[in-house]
Design a protein around this motif. Structure first.
Motif, PDB file in Angstrom:
ATOM      1  N   VAL A 158      44.481  26.084  15.324  1.00  0.00           N
ATOM      2  CA  VAL A 158      43.391  26.136  16.299  1.00  0.00           C
ATOM      3  C   VAL A 158      42.427  24.984  16.043  1.00  0.00           C
ATOM      4  N   VAL A 159      42.085  24.767  14.790  1.00  0.00           N
ATOM      5  CA  VAL A 159      41.150  23.700  14.438  1.00  0.00           C
ATOM      6  C   VAL A 159      41.718  22.350  14.842  1.00  0.00           C
ATOM      7  N   GLU A 160      42.959  22.099  14.521  1.00  0.00           N
ATOM      8  CA  GLU A 160      43.578  20.812  14.869  1.00  0.00           C
ATOM      9  C   GLU A 160      43.655  20.629  16.383  1.00  0.00           C
ATOM     10  N   ARG A 161      43.969  21.706  17.087  1.00  0.00           N
ATOM     11  CA  ARG A 161      44.035  21.650  18.545  1.00  0.00           C
ATOM     12  C   ARG A 161      42.674  21.318  19.139  1.00  0.00           C
ATOM     13  N   VAL A 162      41.625  21.936  18.614  1.00  0.00           N
ATOM     14  CA  VAL A 162      40.275  21.688  19.103  1.00  0.00           C
ATOM     15  C   VAL A 162      39.863  20.248  18.808  1.00  0.00           C
ATOM     16  N   VAL A 163      40.115  19.773  17.601  1.00  0.00           N
ATOM     17  CA  VAL A 163      39.746  18.401  17.230  1.00  0.00           C
ATOM     18  C   VAL A 163      40.500  17.409  18.105  1.00  0.00           C
ATOM     19  N   ARG A 164      41.770  17.645  18.344  1.00  0.00           N
ATOM     20  CA  ARG A 164      42.578  16.745  19.176  1.00  0.00           C
ATOM     21  C   ARG A 164      42.055  16.739  20.618  1.00  0.00           C
ATOM     22  N   THR A 165      41.757  17.907  21.158  1.00  0.00           N
ATOM     23  CA  THR A 165      41.259  18.013  22.530  1.00  0.00           C
ATOM     24  C   THR A 165      39.887  17.370  22.659  1.00  0.00           C
ATOM     25  N   TYR A 166      38.999  17.651  21.717  1.00  0.00           N
ATOM     26  CA  TYR A 166      37.665  17.065  21.752  1.00  0.00           C
ATOM     27  C   TYR A 166      37.742  15.544  21.593  1.00  0.00           C
ATOM     28  N   GLY A 167      38.686  15.079  20.796  1.00  0.00           N
ATOM     29  CA  GLY A 167      38.888  13.645  20.619  1.00  0.00           C
ATOM     30  C   GLY A 167      39.327  12.958  21.892  1.00  0.00           C
ATOM     31  N   MET A 168      39.988  13.682  22.796  1.00  0.00           N
ATOM     32  CA  MET A 168      40.361  13.116  24.092  1.00  0.00           C
ATOM     33  C   MET A 168      39.157  13.014  25.015  1.00  0.00           C
ATOM     34  N   MET A 169      38.177  13.892  24.806  1.00  0.00           N
ATOM     35  CA  MET A 169      36.991  13.905  25.657  1.00  0.00           C
ATOM     36  C   MET A 169      35.941  12.908  25.179  1.00  0.00           C
ATOM     37  N   VAL A 170      35.875  12.689  23.877  1.00  0.00           N
ATOM     38  CA  VAL A 170      34.864  11.829  23.261  1.00  0.00           C
ATOM     39  C   VAL A 170      35.582  10.898  22.289  1.00  0.00           C
ATOM     40  N   ALA A 171      35.265   9.619  22.345  1.00  0.00           N
ATOM     41  CA  ALA A 171      35.871   8.669  21.407  1.00  0.00           C
ATOM     42  C   ALA A 171      35.298   8.919  20.015  1.00  0.00           C
ATOM     43  N   LEU A 172      36.155   9.293  19.081  1.00  0.00           N
ATOM     44  CA  LEU A 172      35.723   9.613  17.724  1.00  0.00           C
ATOM     45  C   LEU A 172      36.274   8.593  16.731  1.00  0.00           C
ATOM     46  N   ALA A 173      35.410   8.137  15.840  1.00  0.00           N
ATOM     47  CA  ALA A 173      35.845   7.309  14.716  1.00  0.00           C
ATOM     48  C   ALA A 173      36.468   8.251  13.683  1.00  0.00           C
ATOM     49  N   PRO A 174      37.278   7.744  12.776  1.00  0.00           N
ATOM     50  CA  PRO A 174      37.915   8.610  11.781  1.00  0.00           C
ATOM     51  C   PRO A 174      36.926   9.460  10.973  1.00  0.00           C
ATOM     52  N   ASN A 175      35.780   8.889  10.585  1.00  0.00           N
ATOM     53  CA  ASN A 175      34.820   9.685   9.824  1.00  0.00           C
ATOM     54  C   ASN A 175      34.161  10.746  10.707  1.00  0.00           C
ATOM     55  N   GLU A 176      33.956  10.447  11.991  1.00  0.00           N
ATOM     56  CA  GLU A 176      33.407  11.438  12.919  1.00  0.00           C
ATOM     57  C   GLU A 176      34.401  12.572  13.151  1.00  0.00           C
ATOM     58  N   GLU A 177      35.675  12.227  13.182  1.00  0.00           N
ATOM     59  CA  GLU A 177      36.714  13.239  13.368  1.00  0.00           C
ATOM     60  C   GLU A 177      36.686  14.249  12.222  1.00  0.00           C
ATOM     61  N   GLU A 178      36.487  13.788  11.015  1.00  0.00           N
ATOM     62  CA  GLU A 178      36.418  14.680   9.856  1.00  0.00           C
ATOM     63  C   GLU A 178      35.180  15.575   9.939  1.00  0.00           C
ATOM     64  N   GLU A 179      34.049  15.014  10.389  1.00  0.00           N
ATOM     65  CA  GLU A 179      32.835  15.816  10.570  1.00  0.00           C
ATOM     66  C   GLU A 179      33.056  16.915  11.603  1.00  0.00           C
ATOM     67  N   VAL A 180      33.712  16.559  12.706  1.00  0.00           N
ATOM     68  CA  VAL A 180      34.006  17.536  13.756  1.00  0.00           C
ATOM     69  C   VAL A 180      34.918  18.618  13.207  1.00  0.00           C
ATOM     70  N   ARG A 181      35.921  18.224  12.434  1.00  0.00           N
ATOM     71  CA  ARG A 181      36.849  19.193  11.851  1.00  0.00           C
ATOM     72  C   ARG A 181      36.105  20.198  10.976  1.00  0.00           C
ATOM     73  N   GLN A 182      35.161  19.720  10.168  1.00  0.00           N
ATOM     74  CA  GLN A 182      34.387  20.612   9.296  1.00  0.00           C
ATOM     75  C   GLN A 182      33.496  21.539  10.118  1.00  0.00           C
TER      76      GLN A 182
END
Length: 64
Positions: free
Chosen positions: A4-28
Motif C-alpha cells: 500500500v505504501v509503495e503504491r501510494v508513493v508511486r501514485t503521488y510521484g506521478m502527480m507531483v515531481a519528487l526528488a529521491p530525498n523527497e520520495e523517502e520523506e513521503v514514504r515515511q
C-alpha cells in the motif's frame, strides 16, 4: 502494508515531481499515516493520497 505504501508513493510521484530525498520523506509520512488505519487496501491508499495532498477547497457552483 508495504505494498500500500509503495503504491501510494508511486501514485503521488506521478502527480507531483519528487526528488529521491523527497520520495523517502513521503514514504515515511505515509508509513506513519497508514499505521493507525483500518479497512481494505484500496480505501487506505485513497485516504493516504488525500492526506498527502492536504486540504483542498472544493469548488462550488454559483447560483445563476
Amino acid at each position: 502494508m508495504e505494498t500500500v505504501v509503495e503504491r501510494v508513493v508511486r501514485t503521488y510521484g506521478m502527480m507531483v515531481a519528487l526528488a529521491p530525498n523527497e520520495e523517502e520523506e513521503v514514504r515515511q509520512r505515509v508509513l506513519k499515516f497508514v499505521e493507525g488505519q483500518a479497512g481494505d487496501n484500496n480505501t487506505i491508499a485513497v485516504e493516504a493520497i488525500k492526506f498527502l495532498r492536504g486540504p483542498k477547497l472544493s469548488r462550488k457552483r454559483r447560483p445563476k
